[in-house]
Design a protein around this motif. Structure first.
Motif, PDB file in Angstrom:
ATOM      1  N   ALA A  65      49.516  42.806  39.662  1.00  0.00           N
ATOM      2  CA  ALA A  65      50.022  42.669  38.292  1.00  0.00           C
ATOM      3  C   ALA A  65      48.941  43.025  37.283  1.00  0.00           C
ATOM      4  O   ALA A  65      49.223  43.671  36.259  1.00  0.00           O
ATOM      5  CB  ALA A  65      50.531  41.250  38.055  1.00  0.00           C
ATOM      6  N   GLU A  66      47.697  42.636  37.549  1.00  0.00           N
ATOM      7  CA  GLU A  66      46.626  42.987  36.618  1.00  0.00           C
ATOM      8  C   GLU A  66      46.394  44.490  36.589  1.00  0.00           C
ATOM      9  O   GLU A  66      46.196  45.075  35.512  1.00  0.00           O
ATOM     10  CB  GLU A  66      45.334  42.274  36.976  1.00  0.00           C
ATOM     11  CG  GLU A  66      44.216  42.563  35.971  1.00  0.00           C
ATOM     12  CD  GLU A  66      43.006  41.666  36.148  1.00  0.00           C
ATOM     13  OE1 GLU A  66      43.204  40.431  36.211  1.00  0.00           O
ATOM     14  OE2 GLU A  66      41.884  42.184  36.216  1.00  0.00           O
ATOM     15  N   ALA A  67      46.422  45.138  37.741  1.00  0.00           N
ATOM     16  CA  ALA A  67      46.273  46.597  37.774  1.00  0.00           C
ATOM     17  C   ALA A  67      47.415  47.269  37.019  1.00  0.00           C
ATOM     18  O   ALA A  67      47.198  48.237  36.266  1.00  0.00           O
ATOM     19  CB  ALA A  67      46.222  47.075  39.214  1.00  0.00           C
ATOM     20  N   HIS A  68      48.620  46.771  37.200  1.00  0.00           N
ATOM     21  CA  HIS A  68      49.789  47.301  36.494  1.00  0.00           C
ATOM     22  C   HIS A  68      49.606  47.164  34.981  1.00  0.00           C
ATOM     23  O   HIS A  68      49.808  48.136  34.225  1.00  0.00           O
ATOM     24  CB  HIS A  68      51.032  46.537  36.961  1.00  0.00           C
ATOM     25  CG  HIS A  68      52.323  47.043  36.400  1.00  0.00           C
ATOM     26  ND1 HIS A  68      53.405  47.351  37.184  1.00  0.00           N
ATOM     27  CD2 HIS A  68      52.725  47.281  35.126  1.00  0.00           C
ATOM     28  CE1 HIS A  68      54.410  47.762  36.424  1.00  0.00           C
ATOM     29  NE2 HIS A  68      54.021  47.721  35.160  1.00  0.00           N
ATOM     30  N   LEU A  69      49.220  45.979  34.543  1.00  0.00           N
ATOM     31  CA  LEU A  69      49.051  45.744  33.111  1.00  0.00           C
ATOM     32  C   LEU A  69      47.884  46.537  32.538  1.00  0.00           C
ATOM     33  O   LEU A  69      47.971  47.045  31.404  1.00  0.00           O
ATOM     34  CB  LEU A  69      48.835  44.250  32.857  1.00  0.00           C
ATOM     35  CG  LEU A  69      50.088  43.390  32.954  1.00  0.00           C
ATOM     36  CD1 LEU A  69      49.726  41.921  33.029  1.00  0.00           C
ATOM     37  CD2 LEU A  69      51.012  43.656  31.755  1.00  0.00           C
ATOM     38  N   THR A  70      46.810  46.668  33.283  1.00  0.00           N
ATOM     39  CA  THR A  70      45.662  47.445  32.797  1.00  0.00           C
ATOM     40  C   THR A  70      46.069  48.879  32.495  1.00  0.00           C
ATOM     41  O   THR A  70      45.734  49.429  31.439  1.00  0.00           O
ATOM     42  CB  THR A  70      44.525  47.406  33.834  1.00  0.00           C
ATOM     43  OG1 THR A  70      44.080  46.049  33.980  1.00  0.00           O
ATOM     44  CG2 THR A  70      43.355  48.261  33.396  1.00  0.00           C
TER      45      THR A  70
END
Length: 286
Positions: A65-70
């Motif tokens: 999720a963090e990679a997606h949001l980044t």
């Protein structure tokens, strides 16, 4: 989705483009739908790892999720940086972006990882936008509950489009406070938090920080008191509470600084008088 007529864009200094509030909301919802909710109550043992201690856990959902949001957030605002919990764990130097002039996205992909691992609904995704050390907008999304709270500096706060304005607690009622668990505090902080134990206060250990801030902003909780200052846990919620009419203060009475160096513990409350009452109790305990 929030109506763009409510907030429109977030004004930023020295950037090529402003940020559409609804576009960020859409990015947060999509990250949760694609990377978090498909794994809710479906995590395998190998998809959970320990970071700094047994209580400090990370899952594949946090990382993806963090990679997606980044990727999504930096595409919305070229030239911006991301301070995410998992990226900073891998490279602590990334936290220094909060001290610069460029816009910074502050991201906690799954706030309440332990609750998420246990299959509970009390977790959320937190995104805040800061520039020059000041918070300018925030998004708090509880995907299992489908609740989205948004705040924009100087424009108020909403929950699912409805304004948040809790007002002061009922006179003479005990203060309801969620606070850091004593097991995760220094001896000095433990003593300060003991000031919240006793007559006039109903204190309990906190759950996911983002949802506790939301509870304050909607009037379901009177205050929080936290002994750690990591920006991804607090940035979104502090702006939400402030824009709902609340206040926050560190142990010395100064406002919490997203760049760090705060006197701990600190509190956020549904109004300034309540924040001061909690701070006085913390000082008494210290």
């Amino acid at each position: 989705m929030i109506d763009d007529s409510v907030y429109g864009t977030v004004p930023l200094r020295g950037t090529a483009r402003d940020v559409q509030v609804s576009a960020v909301e859409e990015a947060v919802r999509k990250a949760a739908a694609d990377e978090i909710m498909p794994r809710h109550r479906r995590l395998a043992a190998h998809e959970i790892a320990e970071k700094s201690a047994p209580h400090d856990l990370v899952t594949i959902a946090d990382r993806r999720a963090e990679a997606h949001l980044t990727a999504a957030l930096t595409a919305l605002l070229p030239g911006s940086a991301v301070v995410g919990e998992e990226a900073v764990h891998a490279d602590p130097a990334r936290y220094e972006a909060l001290h610069g002039d460029a816009p910074v996205w502050i991201v906690d992909p799954v706030d309440g990882t332990r609750q998420f691992i246990r299959g509970e609904d009390g977790f959320c995704t937190l995104v805040a936008l800061a520039q020059g050390g000041e918070l300018v907008a925030s998004w708090t999304y509880a995907p299992a509950l489908d609740e989205m709270a948004i705040a924009v500096r100087g424009r108020g706060a909403v929950l699912d489009g409805a304004p948040l304005r809790p007002g002061p607690p009922a006179p003479a009622a005990p203060l309801r406070v969620a606070m850091s668990h004593p097991d995760y505090t220094t001896p000095e902080q433990k003593h300060a938090l003991l000031g919240l134990r006793g007559e006039g206060v109903e204190a309990r250990p906190c759950g996911a920080a983002g949802l506790e801030y939301l509870a304050v902003a909607r009037g379901a909780l009177d205050a929080v008191a936290f002994s750690w200052e990591l920006a991804w846990d607090h940035a979104a919620g502090l702006l939400l509470v402030t824009e709902a009419g609340g206040a926050h203060a560190t142990l010395t009475g100064e406002p919490y600084r997203v760049t760090g160096g705060n006197a701990l513990p600190f509190t956020a409350a549904r109004d300034r008088a309540t924040a001061e009452r909690v701070r006085e109790r913390l000082l008494a305990g210290a």
